[in-house]
Write a protein that holds these residues in place. Sequence first.
Motif, mmCIF file in Angstrom:
data_model
loop_
_atom_site.group_PDB
_atom_site.id
_atom_site.type_symbol
_atom_site.label_atom_id
_atom_site.label_comp_id
_atom_site.label_asym_id
_atom_site.label_seq_id
_atom_site.Cartn_x
_atom_site.Cartn_y
_atom_site.Cartn_z
ATOM 1 N N UNK A 101 68.929 140.574 -3.771
ATOM 2 C CA UNK A 101 69.653 139.923 -5.223
ATOM 3 C C UNK A 101 69.873 138.465 -4.629
ATOM 4 N N UNK A 102 70.467 138.320 -3.272
ATOM 5 C CA UNK A 102 70.542 137.068 -2.802
ATOM 6 C C UNK A 102 69.669 135.885 -3.140
ATOM 7 N N UNK A 103 68.286 136.200 -3.409
ATOM 8 C CA UNK A 103 67.305 135.340 -3.690
ATOM 9 C C UNK A 103 67.673 134.711 -4.905
ATOM 10 N N UNK A 104 67.906 135.389 -6.042
ATOM 11 C CA UNK A 104 68.392 134.825 -7.324
ATOM 12 C C UNK A 104 69.421 133.856 -7.139
ATOM 13 N N UNK A 105 70.429 134.333 -6.308
ATOM 14 C CA UNK A 105 71.528 133.348 -6.190
ATOM 15 C C UNK A 105 71.159 131.975 -5.643
ATOM 16 N N UNK B 220 67.961 137.429 -14.090
ATOM 17 C CA UNK B 220 68.730 138.587 -14.445
ATOM 18 C C UNK B 220 70.254 138.265 -14.041
ATOM 19 N N UNK B 221 70.341 137.454 -13.217
ATOM 20 C CA UNK B 221 71.824 136.865 -12.539
ATOM 21 C C UNK B 221 72.362 135.787 -13.379
ATOM 22 N N UNK B 222 71.606 135.169 -14.230
ATOM 23 C CA UNK B 222 72.124 133.910 -14.896
ATOM 24 C C UNK B 222 73.355 134.000 -15.761
ATOM 25 N N UNK C 53 71.593 146.064 -12.952
ATOM 26 C CA UNK C 53 72.952 145.607 -12.773
ATOM 27 C C UNK C 53 73.151 144.813 -14.222
ATOM 28 N N UNK C 54 72.146 144.072 -14.909
ATOM 29 C CA UNK C 54 72.340 143.303 -15.878
ATOM 30 C C UNK C 54 71.088 143.021 -16.486
ATOM 31 N N UNK C 55 70.996 142.478 -17.587
ATOM 32 C CA UNK C 55 69.712 142.062 -18.318
ATOM 33 C C UNK C 55 69.746 140.516 -18.621
ATOM 34 N N UNK C 56 68.306 139.954 -18.572
ATOM 35 C CA UNK C 56 68.389 138.350 -18.599
ATOM 36 C C UNK C 56 68.750 138.136 -20.028
ATOM 37 N N UNK D 151 65.036 146.471 -19.575
ATOM 38 C CA UNK D 151 65.384 145.399 -20.328
ATOM 39 C C UNK D 151 65.142 145.343 -21.857
ATOM 40 N N UNK D 152 64.031 146.116 -22.334
ATOM 41 C CA UNK D 152 63.844 146.450 -23.572
ATOM 42 C C UNK D 152 64.858 147.080 -24.408
ATOM 43 N N UNK D 153 65.336 148.100 -23.557
ATOM 44 C CA UNK D 153 66.433 148.933 -24.210
ATOM 45 C C UNK D 153 67.712 148.273 -24.446
ATOM 46 N N UNK D 154 67.901 147.162 -23.425
ATOM 47 C CA UNK D 154 69.286 146.363 -23.562
ATOM 48 C C UNK D 154 69.155 145.141 -24.354
#
Length: 422
Positions: A183-187, A225-227, A346-349, A376-379
């Motif tokens: 996940x640190x990649x996204x950060x 996703x982390x935005x 953890x989350x959804x975009x 993602x679609x379910x959320x």
Amino acid sequence: MITGTALADPAPSGSGQDGSQPAWPTRPGENQFPRLPSETDIYPFIPVPLPTDDPWYADPADLDNLANGDVIRKRVVTTYLLAVPWPPVHTEQILYRSTDSRDHPIATATTVLIPGIPWLGPGTRPVISYQEAIDSLDPACNPSHTLRAGTMKETQLLLQFLGEGMAVSVPDFNGKTNTTLAPSEGRMVLDGVRAVRRAGIGMDNSAVGLWGYSGGGSATAWAAELHRSYAPDLPIKGSAQGGVPGDKHAMTQFAMDAGPGIAGQADFIGWIWLIGLSREYPDLLPLDKFLTADGMTVAHDIERRCLYTAAATGAWRPLKNYLKDQNAFLDPDVQNVLHRDSLGYADTPDIPVSMWASTTDPIVPIASIEPVVKSYCAAGANLRFFRVPATEHISAELVGYEPSLLWLTAVLAGADPGPTTC
């Protein structure tokens, strides 16, 4: 020398008691290559210092006191393709503060390329955060070094974004220790965008788009996703991501043994994945806990390679054959790491996403992304997902590249992102 998080020293880890290298494992039915030269062997002959020898990359003494995305220092550099300077492009590198998966402060770099042609769309010049498929374990393989050395492998893909008049930021999203698929990649991607907007280079009001494929697709997907939770302040208009290794439970099963015949070419993924994650979670995934003596020999060889020779070394060399216990990854601690490293849990975009994957990919199987799409679609994600038939990993990238570039350009120009596929 780099300060802060220490880089592993390959000499002692890969040597015997007398300083000699341990015997290279050669097994029937496996990869028969001897020890190969590494891409990093050429860099002493290129007049650009290695990141480990370049004081510009050093952590500042006050790193803990900086905010995520704060600029530590910047410099103007020249970018090359082989030995030829790029066409009229102004290039600046920014060292900035970010945070790893364990909430420790880190410093990493991004390279910002600003074309000498105007953006003809509405508003100010937008910024594309372009995540290269670094897929490597040595900092010399990161784009902040390869763009200067002339060896960056996705140059042609970058040029089309620049040809549209957009600025392009290429972050070292694996950091100075080259962790992978965490996940640190996204950060680091999101903080790289923050740094570009704070660096005083005319991008403080620019709209932002994200693009990446394969390993770069993983970093792009993590940023999307982390935005919402990590960087809601950033005006990211859309994310285009392909070939994403999203569900790490599915990827782990594949990485243990990609399969017989031609499928075995993908065995290298397991090695890069395990070595990279062991750097992100050294307490939970120490290599010597899982690997045999032969496995440690191979790991210490691969850990200072870039993608191509890492792939040549790890292909047709199933990771499962080098584990002390083939059920080791069922350990609860390991399963916890795989869970937190998987997209869709953890989350959804909260931004528009365009995503594509090959249905016959021998490198990143579609089974590793379909659970993410379902989640993602379910959320209720603003997602359009496209399955590309009759392709392998590289051809699927090329099939999806032009449509994703056009979609992202249109979204940055204010167009509606279009209907979802959920």
